[in-house]
Design an enzyme around this catalytic site. Structure first.
Site, PDB file in Angstrom:
ATOM      1  N   HIS A 257      -5.972   1.392  -2.213  1.00 34.58           N
ATOM      2  CA  HIS A 257      -6.588   1.722  -3.683  1.00 34.58           C
ATOM      3  C   HIS A 257      -7.102   3.144  -3.339  1.00 34.58           C
ATOM      4  CE1 HIS A 257      -8.900   1.481  -7.551  1.00 34.58           C
ATOM      5  NE2 HIS A 257      -9.563   2.276  -6.912  1.00 34.58           N
TER       6      HIS A 257
ATOM      7  N   HIS B  58      -9.548  -8.185  -6.107  1.00 34.21           N
ATOM      8  CA  HIS B  58      -9.356  -6.784  -6.816  1.00 34.21           C
ATOM      9  C   HIS B  58     -10.653  -6.375  -7.230  1.00 34.21           C
ATOM     10  CE1 HIS B  58      -5.217  -8.207  -6.831  1.00 34.21           C
ATOM     11  NE2 HIS B  58      -5.618  -9.390  -7.587  1.00 34.21           N
TER      12      HIS B  58
ATOM     13  N   GLY C  84     -12.617  -4.858 -14.267  1.00 40.13           N
ATOM     14  CA  GLY C  84     -13.585  -5.569 -13.282  1.00 40.13           C
ATOM     15  C   GLY C  84     -12.493  -6.480 -12.545  1.00 40.13           C
ATOM     16  N   GLY C  85     -11.333  -6.266 -12.267  1.00 47.49           N
ATOM     17  CA  GLY C  85     -10.558  -7.277 -11.606  1.00 47.49           C
ATOM     18  C   GLY C  85     -10.112  -8.220 -12.176  1.00 47.49           C
TER      19      GLY C  85
ATOM     20  N   GLU D  24      -7.279   6.378 -10.965  1.00 45.19           N
ATOM     21  CA  GLU D  24      -7.146   5.280  -9.868  1.00 45.19           C
ATOM     22  C   GLU D  24      -5.795   5.295  -9.395  1.00 45.19           C
ATOM     23  OE1 GLU D  24     -10.891   1.992  -9.900  1.00 45.19           O
ATOM     24  OE2 GLU D  24      -8.944   1.560 -11.021  1.00 45.19           O
TER      25      GLU D  24
ATOM     26  N   ARG E 248     -15.763   6.946 -17.060  1.00 40.76           N
ATOM     27  CA  ARG E 248     -17.246   7.199 -16.906  1.00 40.76           C
ATOM     28  C   ARG E 248     -17.523   7.376 -15.512  1.00 40.76           C
ATOM     29  NH1 ARG E 248     -17.060   2.528 -13.551  1.00 40.76           N
ATOM     30  NH2 ARG E 248     -15.232   0.787 -14.225  1.00 40.76           N
TER      31      ARG E 248
ATOM     32  N   LYS F  87      -4.700  -0.044 -20.743  1.00 37.60           N
ATOM     33  CA  LYS F  87      -3.961   0.484 -19.474  1.00 37.60           C
ATOM     34  C   LYS F  87      -2.264   0.673 -20.256  1.00 37.60           C
ATOM     35  CE  LYS F  87      -6.108  -2.856 -16.497  1.00 37.60           C
ATOM     36  NZ  LYS F  87      -7.427  -2.086 -15.676  1.00 37.60           N
TER      37      LYS F  87
ATOM     38  N   LYS G  45      -0.786  -7.833 -15.906  1.00 37.89           N
ATOM     39  CA  LYS G  45      -2.075  -7.442 -15.928  1.00 37.89           C
ATOM     40  C   LYS G  45      -2.511  -7.096 -17.303  1.00 37.89           C
ATOM     41  CE  LYS G  45      -2.681  -3.763 -12.685  1.00 37.89           C
ATOM     42  NZ  LYS G  45      -2.650  -2.009 -12.459  1.00 37.89           N
TER      43      LYS G  45
HETATM   44  P1  ADP Z   1      -9.358  -3.161 -13.014  1.00 37.16           P
HETATM   45  O1  ADP Z   1      -9.287  -2.518 -14.464  1.00 37.16           O
HETATM   46  O2  ADP Z   1      -9.713  -4.548 -13.175  1.00 37.16           O
HETATM   47  O3  ADP Z   1      -9.979  -2.235 -12.242  1.00 37.16           O
HETATM   48  P2  ADP Z   1      -6.810  -2.141 -12.097  1.00 37.16           P
HETATM   49  O4  ADP Z   1      -5.564  -1.809 -12.404  1.00 37.16           O
HETATM   50  O5  ADP Z   1      -7.710  -0.863 -11.597  1.00 37.16           O
HETATM   51  O6  ADP Z   1      -7.809  -3.166 -12.680  1.00 37.16           O
HETATM   52  O7  ADP Z   1      -6.615  -2.917 -10.369  1.00 37.16           O
HETATM   53  C1  ADP Z   1      -7.524  -3.420  -9.746  1.00 37.16           C
HETATM   54  C2  ADP Z   1      -7.107  -3.744  -8.675  1.00 37.16           C
HETATM   55  O8  ADP Z   1      -5.959  -4.716  -8.293  1.00 37.16           O
HETATM   56  C3  ADP Z   1      -6.586  -2.395  -7.822  1.00 37.16           C
HETATM   57  O9  ADP Z   1      -7.776  -1.841  -7.058  1.00 37.16           O
HETATM   58  C4  ADP Z   1      -5.688  -3.077  -6.865  1.00 37.16           C
HETATM   59  O10 ADP Z   1      -6.307  -3.695  -5.472  1.00 37.16           O
HETATM   60  C5  ADP Z   1      -4.918  -4.246  -7.428  1.00 37.16           C
HETATM   61  N1  ADP Z   1      -3.661  -3.981  -8.211  1.00 37.16           N
HETATM   62  C6  ADP Z   1      -3.594  -3.191  -9.143  1.00 37.16           C
HETATM   63  N2  ADP Z   1      -2.165  -2.894  -9.559  1.00 37.16           N
HETATM   64  C7  ADP Z   1      -1.533  -3.263  -8.421  1.00 37.16           C
HETATM   65  C8  ADP Z   1      -0.069  -3.213  -7.960  1.00 37.16           C
HETATM   66  N3  ADP Z   1       0.700  -2.799  -8.861  1.00 37.16           N
HETATM   67  N4  ADP Z   1       0.196  -3.649  -6.820  1.00 37.16           N
HETATM   68  C9  ADP Z   1      -0.662  -4.271  -6.045  1.00 37.16           C
HETATM   69  N5  ADP Z   1      -1.865  -4.183  -6.194  1.00 37.16           N
HETATM   70  C10 ADP Z   1      -2.475  -3.677  -7.493  1.00 37.16           C
HETATM   71  P1  ADP Z   2     -16.076   0.687 -10.583  1.00 37.53           P
HETATM   72  O1  ADP Z   2     -14.490   1.056 -10.967  1.00 37.53           O
HETATM   73  O2  ADP Z   2     -16.770   2.064 -11.163  1.00 37.53           O
HETATM   74  O3  ADP Z   2     -16.124   0.414  -8.866  1.00 37.53           O
HETATM   75  P2  ADP Z   2     -16.344  -1.915 -11.291  1.00 37.53           P
HETATM   76  O4  ADP Z   2     -15.339  -2.291 -12.373  1.00 37.53           O
HETATM   77  O5  ADP Z   2     -16.219  -2.312  -9.898  1.00 37.53           O
HETATM   78  O6  ADP Z   2     -16.415  -0.264 -11.344  1.00 37.53           O
HETATM   79  O7  ADP Z   2     -17.811  -2.286 -11.633  1.00 37.53           O
HETATM   80  C1  ADP Z   2     -18.063  -1.867 -12.811  1.00 37.53           C
HETATM   81  C2  ADP Z   2     -18.797  -3.446 -13.433  1.00 37.53           C
HETATM   82  O8  ADP Z   2     -20.080  -3.545 -12.869  1.00 37.53           O
HETATM   83  C3  ADP Z   2     -18.887  -3.636 -14.654  1.00 37.53           C
HETATM   84  O9  ADP Z   2     -17.469  -4.099 -15.347  1.00 37.53           O
HETATM   85  C4  ADP Z   2     -20.023  -4.685 -14.808  1.00 37.53           C
HETATM   86  O10 ADP Z   2     -19.376  -5.788 -14.615  1.00 37.53           O
HETATM   87  C5  ADP Z   2     -20.921  -4.223 -13.675  1.00 37.53           C
HETATM   88  N1  ADP Z   2     -22.040  -3.605 -14.136  1.00 37.53           N
HETATM   89  C6  ADP Z   2     -22.468  -3.158 -15.425  1.00 37.53           C
HETATM   90  N2  ADP Z   2     -23.307  -2.659 -15.454  1.00 37.53           N
HETATM   91  C7  ADP Z   2     -24.185  -2.880 -14.269  1.00 37.53           C
HETATM   92  C8  ADP Z   2     -25.493  -2.610 -13.911  1.00 37.53           C
HETATM   93  N3  ADP Z   2     -26.556  -1.714 -14.608  1.00 37.53           N
HETATM   94  N4  ADP Z   2     -25.751  -2.849 -12.552  1.00 37.53           N
HETATM   95  C9  ADP Z   2     -24.827  -3.460 -11.573  1.00 37.53           C
HETATM   96  N5  ADP Z   2     -23.404  -3.932 -12.237  1.00 37.53           N
HETATM   97  C10 ADP Z   2     -23.125  -3.517 -13.519  1.00 37.53           C
HETATM   98 MG    MG Z   3      -9.615  -0.594 -11.534  1.00 35.75          MG
END
Ligand code: ADP
Ligand code: ADP
Ligand code: MG
Length: 655
Positions: free
Chosen positions: A208, A235, A164-165, A275, A292, A116, A158
């Site tokens: 988001h 998240h 995955g939050g 995102e 992906r 990131k 972060k």
């Molecule tokens: P991940 O790789 O786990 O998906 P992200 O960076 O996409 O991590 O962040 C996941 C979630 O966390 C976002 O969808 C949002 O809800 C929250 N988030 C991330 N960054 C911020 C921020 N700077 N301020 C507030 N919420 C945030």
């Molecule tokens: P997106 O950002 O696409 O919404 P998420 O981060 O919410 O994705 O979900 C992706 C996550 O789903 C992966 O990190 C993993 O934990 C989970 N995952 C991976 N493969 C599978 C699968 N075949 N079926 C359901 N969940 C999966």
């Molecule tokens: Mg994300």
């Protein structure tokens, strides 16, 4: 185009990819762990290979083994789905080195977006707006603290390698920083093997919003509109929709351009998602790019009419994008919910078990269900607890919400904990209906979304009672076809019956009286019609109800008016110091003549087994076993004329 591909994933996404391959005439190779030997994706694929034991590390994440299966099976390309190896640059590289096409972006794009922090540095150069923050290499804790102070609290720490939050900590004040940093680093180290972090301003009540992008090898890069994924828990996305309720055409175009800039900056090819986090003033900032296919891609498919997996396959095989930016459709509104095996009432504890009953709405132009399981399948502790994704489409957001509520009401799951009631409350919540969805919604409205147990209305128990009687009758009918009759005469010859139910602290008695056409509950006439195995049409006074009632052990799962209630039937023949009737007492329901004795004295009989037939008022009535039990002896013979209430059978219940 490829003629055979391997799908390096499991569950719903593997099934989803197979569906498109079928459509395109591409043969499919599945891989599976020992725990998934009988899984739906294995059943659907043309070929399947076991790649190791249940643990992902020893199966779905084994790069060499999966490459080996590609070679063995002759698969020309690999679709990695999401999760697992989908964003693993070593896997993409291994594919490349072995002459297998990785259906995803080039290795360098995965690497560029994998961290990131590094991604943000690149985005800064590409002039993509960033959340104010620090994403440098220097990880000195004192420096990180100074940066946090400079950015101003609250800040979000972060994990650079996060996903995955996981690996995120909100820090509200400077004196909390050190402890939060240490705990974030610990989690990052264990989850991602990398404890580097970045710091961002923590936005208040943000949305988001993400942009689906697509690029081909010829250098065309377009965006396929946005998705709003603000309804999150810890998240993690729970509900996703497209288009975003807060985004207008101008903002859509601006975000689309920024997302395409981001993709171009890393030489992107294929499907990806950029995102953004957006504040209430309409400002938006880059958060990360997922290189992906995304879990929630179906909402984009529903509003564009496109098959994104088909596009992935075409682009990977060298074709150009079939549409230009101007040609990208945006029709109507689509919503997706993630149905998880988890118990919202118990702090969203994941649940495992067998899907004893799994009924989903009829697929149509309005309703789509993506799943990797069927009734009878197991939700195991080894993988993600997602049971299914339910996706709806309609012309407007309001109509889509109604579709979703209807579809959730038709989703009946018994055997594992699930979040269907929770999702209905969420989608039906006034804030959601009004489009006031930000990432804090679920936490803020927790009390309404997960209400404390309250007393259920009498109707639920009345429905359960009618279902129970109807199932006793059905069991009997099946057992006794020549003699069966569909009237109200039932066990013990009783013309009344009281059924007891309990749920939590609540105990409820339902007293029924049999009538020639059905029952009376209080002074309300009631009727039951069994439509299929578990679904019933019930009339209760003036009310006409469609319901599904699924027995599981002592529980009755009642699906009524869009909600699922698990209630316990206190079977008098199984429970309660065993009442007097358990021994000695099947009596004549009315005066009549004994026609036939149907069982062997001394025999054990199943619940509902026909015991004897009598004739009364020119009707034949069958007396059935009220439970599993032993027919000790008959107290009458064929041809006897009996009075009402005379004991007919000495019957002993067996628990
Ligand atoms: P991940 O790789 O786990 O998906 P992200 O960076 O996409 O991590 O962040 C996941 C979630 O966390 C976002 O969808 C949002 O809800 C929250 N988030 C991330 N960054 C911020 C921020 N700077 N301020 C507030 N919420 C945030
Ligand atoms: P997106 O950002 O696409 O919404 P998420 O981060 O919410 O994705 O979900 C992706 C996550 O789903 C992966 O990190 C993993 O934990 C989970 N995952 C991976 N493969 C599978 C699968 N075949 N079926 C359901 N969940 C999966
Ligand atoms: Mg994300």
């Amino acid at each position: 185009m490829f003629t055979k591909i391997l799908i390096a994933n499991r569950g719903e996404i593997a099934c989803r990819v197979i569906a498109t391959c079928r459509k395109l005439g591409i043969r499919t190779v599945a891989v599976y762990s020992e725990a998934d030997a009988g899984a739906r994706h294995v059943r659907l694929a043309d070929e399947a290979y076991c790649v190791g034991p249940a643990a992902s590390r020893e199966s779905y994440l084994r790069i060499e083994r999966i490459v080996e299966v590609c070679k063995q099976s002759g698969a020309q390309a690999v679709h990695p789905g999401y999760g697992f190896l989908s964003e693993n640059e070593n896997f993409a590289k291994a594919c490349e080195e072995n002459g297998i096409v990785f259906i995803g972006p080039p290795v360098k794009s995965i690497r560029a977006m994998g961290s990131k922090s590094a991604a943000k540095a690149l985005m800064q150069e590409a002039k993509v707006p960033l959340v104010p923050g620090y994403h440098g290499n220097d990880q000195d804790p004192a420096l990180l603290q100074r940066e946090a102070d400079r950015i101003g609290y609250p800040v979000l720490i972060k994990a650079s390698a996060g996903g995955g939050g996981k690996g995120m900590r909100v820090v509200n004040a400077t004196d909390e920083f050190t402890a939060a940093l240490a705990s974030c680093q610990r989690e990052a180290r264990t989850s991602f093997g990398d404890d580097r972090v970045l710091i961002e301003k923590y936005l208040q009540q943000p949305r988001h919003i993400e942009i689906q992008v697509f690029a081909d090898k010829a250098g065309h890069t377009i965006s396929l509109n946005e998705r709003d994924c603000s309804a999150q828990r810890r998240h993690q996305k729970v509900v996703e929709e497209a288009p975003a309720p807060s985004v207008d055409a101008k903002q859509r175009a601006a975000m689309g351009r920024a997302a395409c800039d981001a993709a171009r900056a890393v030489g992107y090819v294929g499907a990806g998602t950029v995102e953004f986090i957006a504040d209430s003033q309409g400002n938006f900032y880059f958060m990360e790019m997922n290189t992906r296919l995304q879990v929630e891609h179906p909402v984009t498919e529903m509003i564009t009419g496109l098959d994104l997996v088909e596009w992935q396959l075409r682009v990977a095989s060298g074709e150009d994008l079939p549409l230009t930016q101007e040609q990208v459709p945006l029709n109507g509104h689509s919503i997706e919910v993630r149905i998880y095996a988890e118990e919202p009432e118990k702090g969203f504890l994941p649940s495992v078990g067998r899907l004893v009953y799994f009924k989903t709405p009829q697929p149509s132009a309005h309703v789509r269900l993506d799943t990797g399981v069927e009734q009878g399948d197991e939700i195991t502790p080894h993988y993600d607890p997602m049971i299914a994704k339910l996706i709806v489409w309609d012309r407007t957001r309001e109509a889509a919400i109604e579709r979703m509520l209807g579809a959730l009401a038709d989703t009946h799951i018994v055997g594992v904990g699930q979040n269907v009631n929770f999702l209905s409350r969420l989608v039906g919540h006034r804030a959601f209906r009004e489009g006031r969805v930000d990432t804090g919604l679920i936490e803020r409205e927790r009390a309404e979304l997960i209400p404390a147990a309250t007393n259920l209305p009498a109707e639920v128990f009345q429905v359960a009672a009618l279902a129970q009687l109807s199932s006793e009758r059905t069991a009997a009918d099946q057992a006794a076809s020549p003699w069966s009759i569909a009237d109200g005469w039932r066990i013990n010859g009783a013309q009344r019956r009281t059924l007891q139910f309990s749920v939590g602290e609540q105990t409820e008695n339902v007293a029924l009286r049999y009538t020639p056409t059905g029952y009376l509950i209080g002074d309300e006439p009631a009727r039951v019609q069994r439509l299929s195995d578990a679904s019933l049409r019930i009339s209760l006074g003036q009310r006409h109800l469609e319901t599904t009632v699924v027995p599981q052990g002592e529980q009755l799962h009642v699906f009524l008016r869009g909600a699922h209630h698990a209630i316990t039937y206190v079977d008098p023949l199984i429970h309660a110091g065993e009442s007097e009737e358990t021994h000695g007492g099947l009596t004549a329901p009315m005066p009549g003549k004994i026609i036939a004795l149907l069982a062997e004295p001394g025999a054990e009989v199943a619940k509902g087994a026909p015991l004897l037939v009598m004739e009364a008022m020119k009707m034949e009535l069958t007396v059935f076993a009220p439970s599993k039990g032993k027919l000790v002896s008959y107290l009458c013979s064929a041809g006897d004329q009996v009075k009402e209430g005379v004991p007919l059978v000495d019957f002993q219940a067996i628990a």
